[in-house]
Design an enzyme around this catalytic site. Structure first.
Site, PDB file in Angstrom:
ATOM      1  N   HIS A  10       0.868  -1.192   0.000  1.00 30.81           N
ATOM      2  CA  HIS A  10       0.000   0.000   0.000  1.00 30.81           C
ATOM      3  C   HIS A  10       0.899   1.233   0.000  1.00 30.81           C
ATOM      4  O   HIS A  10       1.455   1.612   1.030  1.00 30.81           O
ATOM      5  CB  HIS A  10      -0.893  -0.003   1.251  1.00 30.81           C
ATOM      6  CG  HIS A  10      -1.854   1.143   1.322  1.00 30.81           C
ATOM      7  ND1 HIS A  10      -3.185   0.976   1.648  1.00 30.81           N
ATOM      8  CD2 HIS A  10      -1.699   2.477   1.120  1.00 30.81           C
ATOM      9  CE1 HIS A  10      -3.795   2.157   1.645  1.00 30.81           C
ATOM     10  NE2 HIS A  10      -2.901   3.090   1.333  1.00 30.81           N
ATOM     11  N   HIS A  12       1.622   5.348  -1.591  1.00 28.37           N
ATOM     12  CA  HIS A  12       1.262   6.555  -2.345  1.00 28.37           C
ATOM     13  C   HIS A  12       2.531   7.189  -2.880  1.00 28.37           C
ATOM     14  O   HIS A  12       3.414   7.562  -2.105  1.00 28.37           O
ATOM     15  CB  HIS A  12       0.551   7.570  -1.446  1.00 28.37           C
ATOM     16  CG  HIS A  12      -0.725   7.053  -0.867  1.00 28.37           C
ATOM     17  ND1 HIS A  12      -1.942   7.183  -1.500  1.00 28.37           N
ATOM     18  CD2 HIS A  12      -0.971   6.368   0.277  1.00 28.37           C
ATOM     19  CE1 HIS A  12      -2.883   6.619  -0.754  1.00 28.37           C
ATOM     20  NE2 HIS A  12      -2.323   6.111   0.324  1.00 28.37           N
ATOM     21  N   ARG A  14       2.268   9.689  -5.500  1.00 27.72           N
ATOM     22  CA  ARG A  14       1.896  10.984  -6.088  1.00 27.72           C
ATOM     23  C   ARG A  14       2.421  11.097  -7.520  1.00 27.72           C
ATOM     24  O   ARG A  14       2.772  10.112  -8.143  1.00 27.72           O
ATOM     25  CB  ARG A  14       2.409  12.169  -5.239  1.00 27.72           C
ATOM     26  CG  ARG A  14       2.213  12.038  -3.737  1.00 27.72           C
ATOM     27  CD  ARG A  14       0.783  11.865  -3.320  1.00 27.72           C
ATOM     28  NE  ARG A  14       0.638  12.011  -1.862  1.00 27.72           N
ATOM     29  CZ  ARG A  14      -0.362  11.514  -1.165  1.00 27.72           C
ATOM     30  NH1 ARG A  14      -1.322  10.817  -1.751  1.00 27.72           N
ATOM     31  NH2 ARG A  14      -0.440  11.702   0.124  1.00 27.72           N
ATOM     32  N   LYS A  92      -9.084  -0.273  -5.886  1.00 30.70           N
ATOM     33  CA  LYS A  92      -9.123   0.293  -4.535  1.00 30.70           C
ATOM     34  C   LYS A  92     -10.405   1.069  -4.315  1.00 30.70           C
ATOM     35  O   LYS A  92     -10.699   2.018  -5.046  1.00 30.70           O
ATOM     36  CB  LYS A  92      -7.910   1.222  -4.350  1.00 30.70           C
ATOM     37  CG  LYS A  92      -7.890   2.014  -3.048  1.00 30.70           C
ATOM     38  CD  LYS A  92      -7.559   1.156  -1.845  1.00 30.70           C
ATOM     39  CE  LYS A  92      -7.725   1.914  -0.540  1.00 30.70           C
ATOM     40  NZ  LYS A  92      -6.599   2.811  -0.251  1.00 30.70           N
TER      41      LYS A  92
HETATM   42  C1  NCD Z   1      -3.539   8.956   2.277  1.00 28.10           C
HETATM   43  C2  NCD Z   1      -3.119  10.008   1.261  1.00 28.10           C
HETATM   44  O1  NCD Z   1      -2.628  11.077   1.683  1.00 28.10           O
HETATM   45  O2  NCD Z   1      -3.243   9.762   0.064  1.00 28.10           O
HETATM   46  N1  NCD Z   1      -3.623   9.565   3.574  1.00 28.10           N
HETATM   47  C3  NCD Z   1      -3.533   8.934   4.763  1.00 28.10           C
HETATM   48  O3  NCD Z   1      -3.681   9.597   5.792  1.00 28.10           O
HETATM   49  N2  NCD Z   1      -3.284   7.651   4.859  1.00 28.10           N
HETATM   50  C4  NCD Z   1      -4.838   8.339   1.844  1.00 28.10           C
HETATM   51  C5  NCD Z   1      -5.244   7.123   2.638  1.00 28.10           C
HETATM   52  O4  NCD Z   1      -4.687   6.044   2.450  1.00 28.10           O
HETATM   53  O5  NCD Z   1      -6.144   7.257   3.471  1.00 28.10           O
HETATM   54 ZN    ZN Z   2      -3.244   5.036   1.751  1.00 25.29          ZN
END
Ligand code: NCD
Ligand code: ZN
Length: 333
Positions: A10, A12, A14, A92
């Site tokens: 999991h 992110h 960007r 997702k």
């Molecule tokens: C995540 C994000 O910033 O994209 N933020 C987080 O607090 N985990 C999104 C998510 O997974 O909830």
């Molecule tokens: Zn997340």
């Protein structure tokens, strides 16, 4: 200490320029990562998905890394899913507005509405990854979502359902009740409770969704991870936001943990468990659940050597900024 094929289930990343700054931390030290689709606009079609994958692969030179791409959940029809199936790892699902860039998410969990797409996903063996929070009182959001997980697990027994970044004892228990339920767990939720976020002075860099919970919740999460429980996978939920969006009124949710993951996990597992269980948590469990078989392995060696986490990487403040860690990555093979 060595780790074989670490997986971040999991993540992110960007887009530019943040992608350029954060991606190397994951690309170099992990064999593969599940890439979250909550961009602006979200990843909902093949063109956007392929373009995003190219951006990721161009962000660093290491070729021994696989971005496992995901689509943002919508009521896709079966034909669309059939066409895109080979390009995606999973879909997702976000409840609408529950977290960063989730406005286009699901606003009703009425089974009849979800049935066509979830049946198609079952048939095509596309896993469903879920951000499981309701709109209730913030500390109850995750546990109140348990009934929706049960509804999904019962009605779609062939669908692989992953409860993402679990934070409560309730979900630790639910995981054991349904064969088709799995979960990911972050590094920060193994370390934090709500006390760390706002018990003393408010720390915006520890503010994330789902919010860190109670001591008994953290203990239940640690028990699952440190014992190497087979249905739990590591997923960092490393979620970078520029400093000015964290250190402000209206702080964005997300913890940027990518630079410290493996050293910190090694430290935690050394203190509470054994290495064999870290290997399960960081890779073997996911390999078994998804039948991964990598053509080329990636071996990470860590050594005991103290280092200080930088106070920032460009405009991003990492988890544990300024702290001393015991392990360092020595070599990647
Ligand atoms: C995540 C994000 O910033 O994209 N933020 C987080 O607090 N985990 C999104 C998510 O997974 O909830
Ligand atoms: Zn997340």
């Amino acid at each position: 200490m060595t780790l074989k094929n670490p997986l971040d289930m999991h993540l992110h990343l960007r887009e530019n320029p943040i992608l350029k700054c954060v991606a190397p931390h994951s690309i170099r030290n992990f064999r593969a990562a599940v890439i979250m689709p909550n961009l602006v606009p979200p990843v909902c079609d093949l063109t956007r998905l392929k373009d995003y994958k190219t951006q990721i692969l161009q962000a660093d030179e290491d070729e021994n890394f696989t971005p496992l791409m995901t689509l943002f959940f919508k009521d896709y029809d079966e034909k669309f899913l059939q066409n895109i199936k080979d390009e995606i790892f999973a879909i997702k699902l976000y409840p609408a507005g529950i977290t960063t860039n989730s406005q286009a998410g699901v606003s009703s969990f009425e089974l009849e509405k979800l049935k066509p797409v979830l049946n198609a996903m079952s048939e095509l063996e596309i896993p469903l990854l879920v951000h499981g929070e309701t709109n209730d009182f913030v500390m109850d959001r995750e546990q109140n979502f348990a009934k929706i997980y049960e509804l999904l697990a019962k009605n779609f027994p062939k669908l692989k359902i992953v409860m993402e970044h679990i934070t409560t004892k309730t979900l630790c228990e639910l995981l054991k009740d349904y064969e088709n339920l799995y979960a990911t767990l972050t590094l920060h939720h193994l370390m934090l409770t709500l006390d760390d976020v706002l018990g003393a002075k408010l720390n915006p860099h520890l503010f994330c969704k789902p919010i860190a919970k109670r001591y008994e919740d953290k203990e239940a999460l640690c028990e699952l991870a440190f014992s190497g429980y087979s249905k739990i996978m590591f997923g960092s939920d490393s979620a970078p936001h520029p400093r000015e969006q964290k250190e402000c009124c209206g702080c964005a949710a997300g913890i940027f943990s990518a630079p410290v993951i493996l050293p910190l996990l090694a430290e935690l597992f050394e203190a509470h468990s054994n290495l064999e269980n870290l290997q399960k948590f960081i890779s073997d469990n996911a390999c078994q659940i998804y039948h991964f078989n990598f053509k080329k392995d990636k071996i990470i060696s860590l050594e005991k050597q103290e280092w200080q986490v930088p106070s920032h990487y460009g405009e991003l403040v990492p988890f544990m900024a300024g702290e001393l860690l015991k392990f360092q990555i020595k070599n990647v093979d």
